[in-house]
Design a protein around this motif. Sequence first.
Motif, PDB file in Angstrom:
ATOM      1  N   ARG A  66     -27.060  -1.700   3.261  1.00  0.00           N
ATOM      2  CA  ARG A  66     -27.427  -1.003   4.867  1.00  0.00           C
ATOM      3  C   ARG A  66     -26.378  -1.255   6.344  1.00  0.00           C
ATOM      4  N   GLY A  67     -25.907  -1.730   5.982  1.00  0.00           N
ATOM      5  CA  GLY A  67     -24.929  -2.120   7.337  1.00  0.00           C
ATOM      6  C   GLY A  67     -23.848  -0.784   7.384  1.00  0.00           C
ATOM      7  N   ALA A  68     -23.401  -0.436   5.942  1.00  0.00           N
ATOM      8  CA  ALA A  68     -22.595   0.338   6.456  1.00  0.00           C
ATOM      9  C   ALA A  68     -22.725   1.659   7.086  1.00  0.00           C
ATOM     10  N   THR A  69     -24.506   2.005   5.868  1.00  0.00           N
ATOM     11  CA  THR A  69     -25.513   3.230   6.283  1.00  0.00           C
ATOM     12  C   THR A  69     -25.530   3.684   7.993  1.00  0.00           C
ATOM     13  N   ALA A  70     -26.083   2.245   8.414  1.00  0.00           N
ATOM     14  CA  ALA A  70     -25.966   2.038  10.094  1.00  0.00           C
ATOM     15  C   ALA A  70     -24.596   2.079  10.397  1.00  0.00           C
ATOM     16  N   LEU A  71     -24.119   2.179  10.390  1.00  0.00           N
ATOM     17  CA  LEU A  71     -22.138   1.917  10.763  1.00  0.00           C
ATOM     18  C   LEU A  71     -21.885   3.572  11.260  1.00  0.00           C
ATOM     19  N   LEU A  72     -22.283   4.497   9.678  1.00  0.00           N
ATOM     20  CA  LEU A  72     -21.797   5.943   9.553  1.00  0.00           C
ATOM     21  C   LEU A  72     -22.451   6.719  10.969  1.00  0.00           C
ATOM     22  N   ARG A  73     -24.376   6.159  10.484  1.00  0.00           N
ATOM     23  CA  ARG A  73     -25.925   6.695  11.536  1.00  0.00           C
ATOM     24  C   ARG A  73     -25.387   6.725  13.097  1.00  0.00           C
ATOM     25  N   ALA A  74     -24.665   5.365  13.290  1.00  0.00           N
ATOM     26  CA  ALA A  74     -23.569   5.005  14.620  1.00  0.00           C
ATOM     27  C   ALA A  74     -22.779   6.305  14.855  1.00  0.00           C
ATOM     28  N   ALA A  75     -22.254   5.993  14.316  1.00  0.00           N
ATOM     29  CA  ALA A  75     -20.655   7.198  14.656  1.00  0.00           C
ATOM     30  C   ALA A  75     -20.864   8.144  14.522  1.00  0.00           C
ATOM     31  N   ARG A  76     -22.179   8.495  13.644  1.00  0.00           N
ATOM     32  CA  ARG A  76     -22.699  10.046  13.965  1.00  0.00           C
ATOM     33  C   ARG A  76     -23.080  10.082  15.926  1.00  0.00           C
ATOM     34  N   ALA A  77     -24.004   9.172  16.075  1.00  0.00           N
ATOM     35  CA  ALA A  77     -24.386   9.670  17.083  1.00  0.00           C
ATOM     36  C   ALA A  77     -23.389   9.142  18.700  1.00  0.00           C
ATOM     37  N   TRP A  78     -22.898   8.579  18.055  1.00  0.00           N
ATOM     38  CA  TRP A  78     -21.551   8.762  19.252  1.00  0.00           C
ATOM     39  C   TRP A  78     -21.077   9.927  19.462  1.00  0.00           C
ATOM     40  N   ALA A  79     -20.455  10.689  18.071  1.00  0.00           N
ATOM     41  CA  ALA A  79     -19.449  11.467  18.112  1.00  0.00           C
ATOM     42  C   ALA A  79     -20.227  12.948  18.295  1.00  0.00           C
ATOM     43  N   TRP A  80     -21.425  12.788  18.313  1.00  0.00           N
ATOM     44  CA  TRP A  80     -22.176  14.195  19.177  1.00  0.00           C
ATOM     45  C   TRP A  80     -22.498  13.808  20.125  1.00  0.00           C
ATOM     46  N   LEU A  81     -22.178  12.517  20.924  1.00  0.00           N
ATOM     47  CA  LEU A  81     -22.541  12.310  22.358  1.00  0.00           C
ATOM     48  C   LEU A  81     -20.996  12.971  23.325  1.00  0.00           C
ATOM     49  N   THR A  82     -20.250  12.801  22.560  1.00  0.00           N
ATOM     50  CA  THR A  82     -19.318  13.295  22.838  1.00  0.00           C
ATOM     51  C   THR A  82     -18.171  14.720  23.042  1.00  0.00           C
ATOM     52  N   GLY A  83     -19.761  15.593  22.382  1.00  0.00           N
ATOM     53  CA  GLY A  83     -19.498  16.823  22.184  1.00  0.00           C
ATOM     54  C   GLY A  83     -19.112  17.001  20.951  1.00  0.00           C
ATOM     55  N   ARG A  84     -18.503  16.266  19.751  1.00  0.00           N
ATOM     56  CA  ARG A  84     -18.102  16.855  18.361  1.00  0.00           C
ATOM     57  C   ARG A  84     -19.164  17.026  17.428  1.00  0.00           C
ATOM     58  N   GLY A  85     -18.814  17.859  16.758  1.00  0.00           N
ATOM     59  CA  GLY A  85     -19.873  18.008  15.926  1.00  0.00           C
ATOM     60  C   GLY A  85     -19.285  17.317  14.671  1.00  0.00           C
ATOM     61  N   TYR A  86     -18.567  16.475  14.966  1.00  0.00           N
ATOM     62  CA  TYR A  86     -18.309  16.015  13.107  1.00  0.00           C
ATOM     63  C   TYR A  86     -17.777  14.605  13.422  1.00  0.00           C
ATOM     64  N   VAL A  87     -17.739  13.963  11.817  1.00  0.00           N
ATOM     65  CA  VAL A  87     -17.360  12.348  12.871  1.00  0.00           C
ATOM     66  C   VAL A  87     -15.942  12.225  12.842  1.00  0.00           C
ATOM     67  N   THR A  88     -14.997  10.919  13.636  1.00  0.00           N
ATOM     68  CA  THR A  88     -13.777  11.321  13.606  1.00  0.00           C
ATOM     69  C   THR A  88     -13.615   9.378  13.047  1.00  0.00           C
ATOM     70  N   PRO A  89     -12.500   9.092  12.478  1.00  0.00           N
ATOM     71  CA  PRO A  89     -12.128   7.395  12.416  1.00  0.00           C
ATOM     72  C   PRO A  89     -12.535   6.523  13.245  1.00  0.00           C
TER      73      PRO A  89
END
Length: 309
Positions: free
Chosen positions: A243-266
């Motif tokens: 559940r923690g791993a999926t939470a990190l992935l969800r948060a990273a996707r939201a951060w990518a969108w907030l910074t104007g990207r359509g993909y997640v980076t490391p």
Amino acid sequence: MAAVRAEVAKAVVGQDAAVSGLLVALLCGGHVLMEGVPGTAKTLLVRSLAASLSVRTSRVQFTPDLMPGDITGSMVIDSGAGALSFREGPVFTNLLLADEINRTPPKTQSALLEAMEEGQVSVDGVSRPLPRPFLVAATQNPVEHEGTYPLPEAQLDRFLLKVVLPIPGREDEMEILRRHADGFDPRDVAAAGVRPVAGAEDVLAGQQAVTRVQVAPEVAGYVVDIARATRQSPSLGLGVSPRGATALLRAARAWAWLTGRGYVTPDDVKALAHATLVHRLALRPEAELEGVDVGAVLGSALASVPVPR
């Protein structure tokens, strides 16, 4: 969401990480635990966010005598009809400020569990859905432990992020004093010029947009490897769950969108790793006795995982 951030900045100086955390949680449909000493603008930050959104908001001051029904609502006798009817509690809102959540006993804390996890409340055998979007922003004081009830691991795991609000730097503190000298009232954020710039529909549209952010297999593998590294740490008795791993992935996707990207980076993953994972870890007793810092252990686990290129 940039407009929301600008509105919040009219009342709150600094604390950019906490503002970002609240926006990420809002876009993920998650919840935030905010920790900081008194006077670091925890309550003001949530009230400013609420004022910048056209959504329903409510606040609960958690105290030792607070009962579960005071949060979820309860069945009451309708004097007109002479029958029982349900009276909604403050949890039936879009943005709930749970102030000093660790001041109330576990029985009342757990009343939030179903609401946070399932988006509904069950009273008298009937499940009632909560409004969408729904965000719990809970605060706790890390230095005053007398008369408090530490949140159990099961409830900590329900928070998408844990955000620590530090004492502001000198320049920010000078700006805070200047604003107060000019008549700023933290109890009246509207007077500071904070206006609604987005509504529930905008938040829901943002949530949908976040689900379309692309995640490469290498980045997903990076998240999994970070979680597995925490489970293998000799200092930790409890590592990051799936559940923690999926939470990190969800948060990273939201951060990518907030910074104007359509993909997640490391780098998105690394930026959110600490806030998303640190409250899900538990030190071994011997490591606690040695004064090991759980954040440092997480940092070591992150450093041990190769970054995909």
